[in-house]
Design a protein around this motif. Structure first.
Motif, short mmCIF file in Angstrom:
data_model
loop_
_atom_site.label_atom_id
_atom_site.label_comp_id
_atom_site.label_asym_id
_atom_site.label_seq_id
_atom_site.Cartn_x
_atom_site.Cartn_y
_atom_site.Cartn_z
N LEU A 21 11.84 2.45 -11.91
CA LEU A 21 11.25 1.73 -10.91
C LEU A 21 11.21 0.49 -11.51
O LEU A 21 11.37 -0.55 -10.68
CB LEU A 21 9.70 2.48 -10.77
N ALA A 22 10.99 0.02 -12.57
CA ALA A 22 11.08 -1.27 -12.94
C ALA A 22 12.29 -1.95 -12.87
O ALA A 22 12.28 -3.07 -12.50
CB ALA A 22 10.72 -1.25 -14.67
N THR A 23 13.37 -1.26 -13.20
CA THR A 23 14.88 -1.90 -12.73
C THR A 23 14.72 -2.16 -11.48
O THR A 23 15.45 -3.45 -10.80
CB THR A 23 15.60 -0.76 -13.25
N GLY A 24 14.29 -1.19 -10.43
CA GLY A 24 14.33 -1.48 -8.81
C GLY A 24 13.52 -2.79 -8.49
O GLY A 24 13.86 -3.36 -7.74
N LEU A 25 12.51 -2.99 -9.33
CA LEU A 25 11.67 -4.19 -9.37
C LEU A 25 12.05 -5.56 -9.75
O LEU A 25 11.14 -6.38 -9.54
CB LEU A 25 10.25 -3.65 -9.54
N PHE A 64 0.89 -1.12 0.05
CA PHE A 64 -0.05 0.08 -0.17
C PHE A 64 0.73 1.27 0.07
O PHE A 64 0.62 2.11 -1.06
CB PHE A 64 -0.80 -0.06 1.18
N GLU A 65 1.74 1.12 0.74
CA GLU A 65 2.87 2.54 1.08
C GLU A 65 3.61 2.62 -0.24
O GLU A 65 3.63 3.76 -0.63
CB GLU A 65 3.33 2.31 2.14
N THR A 66 4.01 1.63 -0.68
CA THR A 66 5.08 1.67 -1.68
C THR A 66 4.09 2.17 -3.00
O THR A 66 4.70 2.96 -3.88
CB THR A 66 5.84 0.41 -2.13
N THR A 67 3.02 1.80 -3.27
CA THR A 67 2.28 2.13 -4.37
C THR A 67 1.82 3.36 -4.50
O THR A 67 2.14 4.32 -5.41
CB THR A 67 0.93 1.33 -4.40
N PHE A 68 1.71 4.11 -3.24
CA PHE A 68 1.47 5.46 -3.42
C PHE A 68 2.61 6.51 -3.34
O PHE A 68 2.43 7.57 -4.08
CB PHE A 68 0.38 5.75 -2.17
N LEU A 69 3.78 5.85 -2.81
CA LEU A 69 4.65 6.85 -2.89
C LEU A 69 5.30 6.83 -4.37
O LEU A 69 5.53 7.77 -4.79
CB LEU A 69 5.89 6.05 -1.81
N LEU A 70 5.33 5.71 -4.90
CA LEU A 70 5.77 5.68 -6.41
C LEU A 70 4.98 6.15 -7.29
O LEU A 70 5.30 6.62 -8.19
CB LEU A 70 6.20 3.96 -6.40
N SER A 71 3.66 6.18 -6.85
CA SER A 71 2.61 6.80 -7.79
C SER A 71 3.00 8.52 -7.81
O SER A 71 2.59 9.09 -8.83
CB SER A 71 1.34 6.48 -7.24
N GLY A 72 3.27 8.85 -6.51
CA GLY A 72 3.36 10.55 -6.43
C GLY A 72 4.75 10.61 -7.26
O GLY A 72 4.78 11.81 -8.09
N TYR A 73 5.77 9.86 -7.09
CA TYR A 73 7.02 10.07 -7.87
C TYR A 73 6.66 9.99 -9.34
O TYR A 73 7.24 10.85 -10.05
CB TYR A 73 7.78 9.04 -7.71
N LEU A 74 6.06 9.11 -9.90
CA LEU A 74 6.05 8.81 -11.40
C LEU A 74 4.96 10.05 -11.93
O LEU A 74 5.27 10.44 -12.89
CB LEU A 74 5.04 7.53 -11.43
N ALA A 75 4.14 10.33 -11.26
CA ALA A 75 3.04 11.53 -11.49
C ALA A 75 3.84 12.72 -11.73
O ALA A 75 3.54 13.51 -12.63
CB ALA A 75 1.92 11.85 -10.82
N LYS A 76 4.97 13.06 -11.16
CA LYS A 76 5.80 14.28 -11.09
C LYS A 76 6.67 14.20 -12.02
O LYS A 76 7.46 15.16 -12.09
CB LYS A 76 6.10 14.73 -9.69
N ALA A 77 7.00 13.00 -12.63
CA ALA A 77 8.27 12.82 -13.38
C ALA A 77 8.49 13.68 -14.37
O ALA A 77 9.52 14.09 -14.93
CB ALA A 77 8.24 11.36 -13.80
N ASP A 78 7.42 14.36 -15.22
CA ASP A 78 7.82 15.19 -16.23
C ASP A 78 7.56 16.61 -15.75
O ASP A 78 7.17 17.39 -16.57
CB ASP A 78 6.61 14.82 -17.39
N GLY A 79 7.56 16.64 -14.46
CA GLY A 79 7.55 18.16 -13.86
C GLY A 79 6.40 18.82 -13.39
O GLY A 79 6.31 19.70 -12.83
N HIS A 80 5.35 18.18 -13.80
CA HIS A 80 4.05 18.56 -13.34
C HIS A 80 3.25 17.23 -13.20
O HIS A 80 3.30 16.17 -13.79
CB HIS A 80 3.39 19.61 -14.06
N ILE A 81 2.33 17.31 -12.38
CA ILE A 81 1.07 16.35 -12.29
C ILE A 81 -0.02 16.98 -12.73
O ILE A 81 -0.88 17.98 -12.73
CB ILE A 81 0.85 16.18 -10.61
#
Length: 261
Positions: free
Chosen positions: A157-161, A55-72
């Motif tokens: 993220l995929a590499t880490g997983l 649960f925690e990892t999903t939402f942490l990484l979701s936030g990181y991914l959403a901001k990856a292009d500079g904006h959500i």
């Protein structure tokens, strides 16, 4: 637990004598240790830890991914809100999910420690890691396109997983194709969907034989079976997301079956 030692020792003694007894005891000891580790991993306490980490990892990484292009984007916010709503979280859980999403979207957030902690808790279970990655891919596809920065973040993220670039691309193609079988009216081929999309959704080539096709379909359905996902440690609240994927896969398979009649 001594069952392995006893059985191994007796069989070794009967087959090879004293030397066999020693070898049997060694093999039995290794078996007992492996069995104990398996039972410990599948304990209710450990499964609860995995669920919390998922649960925690999903939402942490979701936030990181959403901001990856500079904006959500608005679509990414809406998608995350839809996920939270679909999960039926209570007020406390919803607050926690939003906090984690915001923390992951912070400029100084580094995903590797979060991934490492998740991998350690779940012992790198391949299917669990794949399920998490598919959740993240669905977020990246929320606006129906993937920017270069998002693709780069996804690969990180995929590499880490534990997934390489080719495996990620295959998952992306499958997820995009599966989206053709999910619309406002339910789970069925949407307007403009091609037969090729159905094959891609199942991860197979159009010239695959019926036996291989059915095997691929059954494998995907098994991977997304609610009971199996819960047993591995996917939170019950997130099972609905995997169920939707199963229904998309089912619709794609039905389209192929009709074309082959």
């Amino acid at each position: 637990m001594y069952y392995g030692k006893i059985i191994g020792g007796v069989l070794g003694l009967l087959v090879l004598g004293p030397i066999g007894l020693i070898l049997g005891l060694i093999v039995g000891h290794l078996f007992d240790n492996g069995l104990m580790q398996t039972l410990k991993f599948a304990s209710p306490q450990n499964i609860a830890r995995i669920k919390q980490s998922f649960f925690e990892t999903t939402f942490l990484l979701s936030g990181y991914l959403a901001k990856a292009d500079g904006h959500i984007s608005r679509q990414e916010v809406d998608h995350t809100e839809a996920v939270i709503a679909q999960m039926g979280l209570n007020a406390e859980q919803r607050k926690r999910a939003i906090e984690l999403f915001k923390r992951g979207s912070a400029a100084d957030f580094q995903p590797e420690p979060a991934i490492s902690a998740f991998m350690e808790i779940c012992r790198g279970q391949r299917q669990l890691c794949q399920t998490l990655l598919f959740f993240l891919i669905s977020l990246a596809l929320a606006d129906h396109k993937i920017e270069a920065a998002e693709r780069q973040a996804l690969q990180r993220l995929a590499t880490g997983l534990g997934f390489n670039a080719a495996q990620l691309e295959q998952m992306l193609r499958m997820a995009q194709a599966q989206g053709h079988f999910h619309g406002s009216s339910g789970f069925e081929a949407q307007p403009g969907t091609r037969l090729e999309d159905a094959y891609t959704a199942l991860g197979v080539d159009p010239d695959v034989d019926d036996k291989t096709l059915k095997r691929a379909y059954r494998k995907l359905m098994s991977e997304n079976h609610p009971d199996k996902l819960i047993a591995r440690g996917v939170p019950e609240d997130m099972i609905k997301l995997a169920t939707e994927r199963s229904q998309e896969i089912q619709a794609a398979y039905e389209m192929i079956k009709k074309s082959r009649e």
